[in-house]
Scaffold this motif. Structure first.
Motif, mmCIF file in Angstrom:
data_model
loop_
_atom_site.group_PDB
_atom_site.id
_atom_site.type_symbol
_atom_site.label_atom_id
_atom_site.label_comp_id
_atom_site.label_asym_id
_atom_site.label_seq_id
_atom_site.Cartn_x
_atom_site.Cartn_y
_atom_site.Cartn_z
ATOM 1 N N GLY A 290 10.066 -41.439 24.090
ATOM 2 C CA GLY A 290 9.219 -42.078 23.098
ATOM 3 C C GLY A 290 7.692 -41.924 23.397
ATOM 4 N N HIS A 291 7.445 -40.671 23.902
ATOM 5 C CA HIS A 291 6.009 -40.169 24.126
ATOM 6 C C HIS A 291 5.255 -40.348 22.853
ATOM 7 N N ARG A 292 3.958 -41.054 22.994
ATOM 8 C CA ARG A 292 3.329 -41.464 21.773
ATOM 9 C C ARG A 292 1.810 -40.985 21.689
ATOM 10 N N ALA A 293 1.491 -40.321 22.702
ATOM 11 C CA ALA A 293 0.153 -39.532 22.637
ATOM 12 C C ALA A 293 0.230 -38.139 21.867
ATOM 13 N N PRO A 294 -0.632 -37.646 21.571
ATOM 14 C CA PRO A 294 -0.690 -36.437 20.613
ATOM 15 C C PRO A 294 -0.020 -35.268 21.391
ATOM 16 N N VAL A 295 0.940 -34.531 20.709
ATOM 17 C CA VAL A 295 1.456 -33.478 21.319
ATOM 18 C C VAL A 295 1.436 -32.166 20.173
ATOM 19 N N THR A 296 0.719 -31.253 20.819
ATOM 20 C CA THR A 296 0.365 -30.171 20.218
ATOM 21 C C THR A 296 1.423 -28.862 20.552
ATOM 22 N N VAL A 297 2.116 -28.263 19.611
ATOM 23 C CA VAL A 297 3.215 -27.452 19.995
ATOM 24 C C VAL A 297 2.804 -26.057 19.235
ATOM 25 N N VAL A 298 2.562 -25.047 20.060
ATOM 26 C CA VAL A 298 2.186 -23.656 19.798
ATOM 27 C C VAL A 298 3.343 -22.677 19.984
ATOM 28 N N HIS A 299 3.958 -21.866 19.046
ATOM 29 C CA HIS A 299 4.574 -20.786 19.503
ATOM 30 C C HIS A 299 4.307 -19.354 18.498
ATOM 31 N N ALA A 300 4.678 -18.328 19.426
ATOM 32 C CA ALA A 300 4.301 -16.899 18.673
ATOM 33 C C ALA A 300 5.729 -16.438 18.948
ATOM 34 N N ASP A 301 6.040 -15.373 17.816
ATOM 35 C CA ASP A 301 7.261 -14.610 18.020
ATOM 36 C C ASP A 301 7.196 -13.542 17.111
#
Length: 395
Positions: A290-301
């Motif tokens: 239940g993590h509530r702080a902002p999470v930025t997910v970055v992926h390159a492929d």
């Protein structure tokens, strides 16, 4: 801490040793494997040896430790030492092996530098070596104690899932049915495979499933090789020969690219290619807790079809209350994804963000530079390298 006399000697001779360190490590490994062929057969990665990347990593870490020791005599490069110690512990490196390495490394130094290696120079660099070796031995001892002794166990494949044409996920359970120690999201295990020539080669694979289960999940990319690098011995063996019911030897979980537990901090998880595996485990853990702080997910492929664990990537991100997913593909990018290499220019990064990176070295260097430009503290950018850590070697 180096003695004053040794520090002065190392400082004076560091340029000469640094200039010759590539030749020294090449001779070191040749002499080591001549005297102990079992180390190349059953401990060291034969592919990395053939490609020369292990030599670069050893040269970079030893030179960096020596430079740090003379420039900062009152502290230790614990981040670098910890990363090396986790890899060593996953391989089962024992304290007595450091004496073997010392013998052949310093034989190579004397052979390459000749008369420049006076007794005073040899004593000073021996002091540097044992400072580094004893620090690693102490960290590895603690890691073995925390893992219950560090013994390997046999695990049986209960499911094999093709993710992409080049990536397969294996789900395994302990063959003896006994309870297993939990792991921290981002860690890896060493997998030992017996190859057709009888060699027992070991490779590290990130755990790509969520913690809290009696199962282990690894996602293995088949390495096809290139004109400059041999094909992956173990990855190709696992793809071709390991199926449901197969048994593999796994180490306990190791690795220091792990989330700080219980802290509601803005996070950025950046990956490229198969570097997605520890990031998916982290996302699964964040969603479950239940993590509530902002999470930025970055992926390159390379393309959406090459994006392993893509559904998990998207599903876990969507479960978080304040998360965003930013994708780049070199070709066939769908609407909403970028085309080409990852570019964080227009990606919002919250103040106080802690970043975790995994992927090819050029990708991580570029992302780290962009994050620092955006105000992320260098100490808050953490990374994992699959294979020998060449970050220091190419710094």
């Amino acid at each position: 801490m180096l003695s004053e006399q040794s520090a002065a000697t190392v400082r004076a001779t560091l340029p000469a040793v640094g200039a010759a360190i590539g030749e020294i490590t090449e001779r070191f490994y040749a002499d080591l494997f001549t005297a102990h062929p079992e180390l190349l057969r059953d401990v060291f990665n034969r592919g990395n040896q053939a490609a020369g990347t292990q030599r670069q990593a050893l040269a970079g870490s030893f030179a960096a430790f020596a430079a740090h020791t003379v420039e900062h005599p009152h502290d230790r490069p614990d981040a670098m030492l910890g990363r090396i110690a986790h890899k060593h512990a996953s391989l089962g490196i024992a304290p007595e092996q450091y004496a073997i390495v010392h013998k052949h490394l310093f034989g190579a130094i004397a052979a390459v530098l000749g008369e420049a290696v006076t007794p005073e120079v040899a004593a000073a660099w021996t002091e540097v070596y044992w400072l580094m070796a004893n620090a690693l031995i102490a960290i590895e001892k603690r890691l073995y104690e925390e893992s219950g002794g560090g013994a390997r166990r046999e695990w049986q494949v209960v499911e094999r899932v093709p993710e992409t044409p080049d990536v397969v996920t294996f789900r395994l359970r302990p063959l003896d049915g006994a309870p297993v120690r939990d792991f921290r999201a981002g860690q890896y295990v060493s997998v030992r495979a017996e190859l057709p020539d009888g060699a027992r080669q070991t490779r590290q694979y990130s755990l790509s499933g969520a913690p809290g289960s009696n199962l282990r999940q690894i996602s293995v990319k088949r390495e096809p090789g290139s004109p400059t690098t041999p094909e992956g011995e173990v990855s190709n063996h696992l793809h071709a020969r390991v199926h449901e019911g197969s048994v593999l030897e796994l180490s306990e979980p190791y690795g220091d690219l792990v989330l700080d537990s219980g802290e509601e901090t803005p996070l950025l998880l950046a990956s490229a290619g198969i570097g997605v595996t520890p990031m998916v485990a982290m996302l699964a853990h964040l969603a479950a807790t239940g993590h509530r702080a902002p999470v930025t997910v970055v992926h390159a492929d390379r393309s959406p079809a090459a994006h392993a664990l893509r559904a998990d990537h998207e599903t876990y991100t969507a479960k978080l209350p304040d998360a965003s997913l930013h994708l780049w593909y070199e070709r066939e990018a769908p609407e909403g994804a970028g085309t080409g290499l990852a570019d964080l220019t227009d990606v919002p990064v919250a103040p106080g963000t802690r970043a975790y990176l995994c992927g090819p070295l050029p990708f991580m260097r570029a992302v780290r530079a962009q994050l620092i430009e955006k105000g992320v503290a260098p100490a808050d950018v953490h990374y994992e390298v699959f294979g020998p850590d060449l970050w220091l070697a190419r710094a």
